[in-house]
Write a protein that holds these residues in place. Structure first.
Motif, PDB file in Angstrom:
ATOM      1  N   LYS A  62       0.868  -1.172   0.000  1.00 48.17           N
ATOM      2  CA  LYS A  62       0.000   0.000   0.000  1.00 48.17           C
ATOM      3  C   LYS A  62       0.908   1.226   0.000  1.00 48.17           C
ATOM      4  O   LYS A  62       1.187   1.802   1.042  1.00 48.17           O
ATOM      5  N   ASN A  64       0.522   4.103  -1.983  1.00 49.42           N
ATOM      6  CA  ASN A  64      -0.197   5.354  -2.173  1.00 49.42           C
ATOM      7  C   ASN A  64      -1.543   5.232  -1.480  1.00 49.42           C
ATOM      8  O   ASN A  64      -2.264   4.266  -1.715  1.00 49.42           O
ATOM      9  N   PHE A  65      -1.892   6.187  -0.613  1.00 45.45           N
ATOM     10  CA  PHE A  65      -3.193   6.079   0.039  1.00 45.45           C
ATOM     11  C   PHE A  65      -3.747   7.429   0.453  1.00 45.45           C
ATOM     12  O   PHE A  65      -3.018   8.422   0.556  1.00 45.45           O
ATOM     13  N   SER A  67      -6.705   9.089   3.345  1.00 45.85           N
ATOM     14  CA  SER A  67      -7.606   8.848   4.466  1.00 45.85           C
ATOM     15  C   SER A  67      -8.296  10.162   4.780  1.00 45.85           C
ATOM     16  O   SER A  67      -7.805  11.243   4.439  1.00 45.85           O
ATOM     17  N   GLN A  80     -11.433   1.823  -1.763  1.00 42.10           N
ATOM     18  CA  GLN A  80     -10.019   1.552  -1.974  1.00 42.10           C
ATOM     19  C   GLN A  80      -9.431   2.679  -2.821  1.00 42.10           C
ATOM     20  O   GLN A  80     -10.058   3.169  -3.749  1.00 42.10           O
ATOM     21  N   THR A  81      -8.229   3.091  -2.488  1.00 43.28           N
ATOM     22  CA  THR A  81      -7.561   4.158  -3.218  1.00 43.28           C
ATOM     23  C   THR A  81      -7.212   3.699  -4.620  1.00 43.28           C
ATOM     24  O   THR A  81      -6.737   2.581  -4.818  1.00 43.28           O
ATOM     25  N   SER A  82      -7.451   4.564  -5.596  1.00 42.24           N
ATOM     26  CA  SER A  82      -7.147   4.283  -6.993  1.00 42.24           C
ATOM     27  C   SER A  82      -6.032   5.210  -7.465  1.00 42.24           C
ATOM     28  O   SER A  82      -6.024   6.396  -7.126  1.00 42.24           O
ATOM     29  N   ILE A  88      -4.506  10.366  -7.797  1.00 42.18           N
ATOM     30  CA  ILE A  88      -4.916   9.431  -6.752  1.00 42.18           C
ATOM     31  C   ILE A  88      -6.325   9.837  -6.324  1.00 42.18           C
ATOM     32  O   ILE A  88      -6.623  11.027  -6.226  1.00 42.18           O
ATOM     33  N   ALA A  90     -10.285   8.464  -4.207  1.00 43.71           N
ATOM     34  CA  ALA A  90     -11.083   7.514  -3.432  1.00 43.71           C
ATOM     35  C   ALA A  90     -12.476   8.117  -3.276  1.00 43.71           C
ATOM     36  O   ALA A  90     -12.630   9.338  -3.150  1.00 43.71           O
ATOM     37  N   TRP A 105      -2.686  12.131   3.041  1.00 42.30           N
ATOM     38  CA  TRP A 105      -2.275  11.430   1.829  1.00 42.30           C
ATOM     39  C   TRP A 105      -0.809  11.019   1.911  1.00 42.30           C
ATOM     40  O   TRP A 105      -0.020  11.613   2.630  1.00 42.30           O
ATOM     41  N   ARG A 106      -0.519   9.958   1.178  1.00 39.81           N
ATOM     42  CA  ARG A 106       0.866   9.479   1.037  1.00 39.81           C
ATOM     43  C   ARG A 106       0.978   8.933  -0.371  1.00 39.81           C
ATOM     44  O   ARG A 106       0.120   8.162  -0.821  1.00 39.81           O
ATOM     45  N   LYS A 116       4.312  12.620   1.928  1.00 39.89           N
ATOM     46  CA  LYS A 116       3.022  12.601   2.607  1.00 39.89           C
ATOM     47  C   LYS A 116       2.667  14.004   3.056  1.00 39.89           C
ATOM     48  O   LYS A 116       3.521  14.886   3.154  1.00 39.89           O
TER      49      LYS A 116
END
Length: 129
Positions: A62, A64-65, A67, A80-82, A88, A90, A105-106, A116
């Motif tokens: 994981k 790249n994400f 929240s 799920q993050t795309s 990027i 969600a 974000w990261r 991040k």
């Protein structure tokens, strides 16, 4: 002394010209929705961020994400993050009420560096449901 200064200047100049531009890219945000520090008249349904270069997706990790936290610090459920190229995103799976929200974000930028950050937006108390 002047020869040494000239030589050093030439060496540094050649290094800067020959260094690839991507070596200095560290994933800067060029666009986001919601916009940082904005007051939204209605609750957003997704988070979308565009960066200045393509993002790297590392296999089975994981890397790249996104929240989203509400004003009480509780996590808001996201899809799920795309990742597609430099974008990027969600979807927000919960209904947002009026209040301040924090996007975390990261990403892994195209030069391989993880980057991040976070920003806030507010859903207006006059937001339509």
């Amino acid at each position: 002394m002047r020869k040494a200064t000239l030589a050093l200047t030439l060496i540094l100049g050649i290094h800067n010209v020959m260094a690839p531009a991507s070596a200095f890219a560290h994933g800067e945000i060029t666009k986001s929705s919601p916009i940082a520090n904005s007051i939204m008249p209605s609750a957003p349904t997704s988070i979308v961020m565009k960066f200045d270069g393509n993002l790297i997706v590392l296999a089975d990790k994981k890397s790249n994400f996104l929240s989203l936290l509400n004003s009480a610090g509780g996590e808001v459920k996201l899809s799920q993050t795309s990742v597609k190229g430099s974008v990027i995103s969600a979807k927000i799976l919960q209904k947002l009420t009026a209040g301040r929200y924090k996007v975390n974000w990261r990403i892994v930028s195209e030069d391989g560096h993880p980057v991040k950050g976070s920003y806030f937006f507010t859903v207006s108390s006059k937001a339509k449901s």
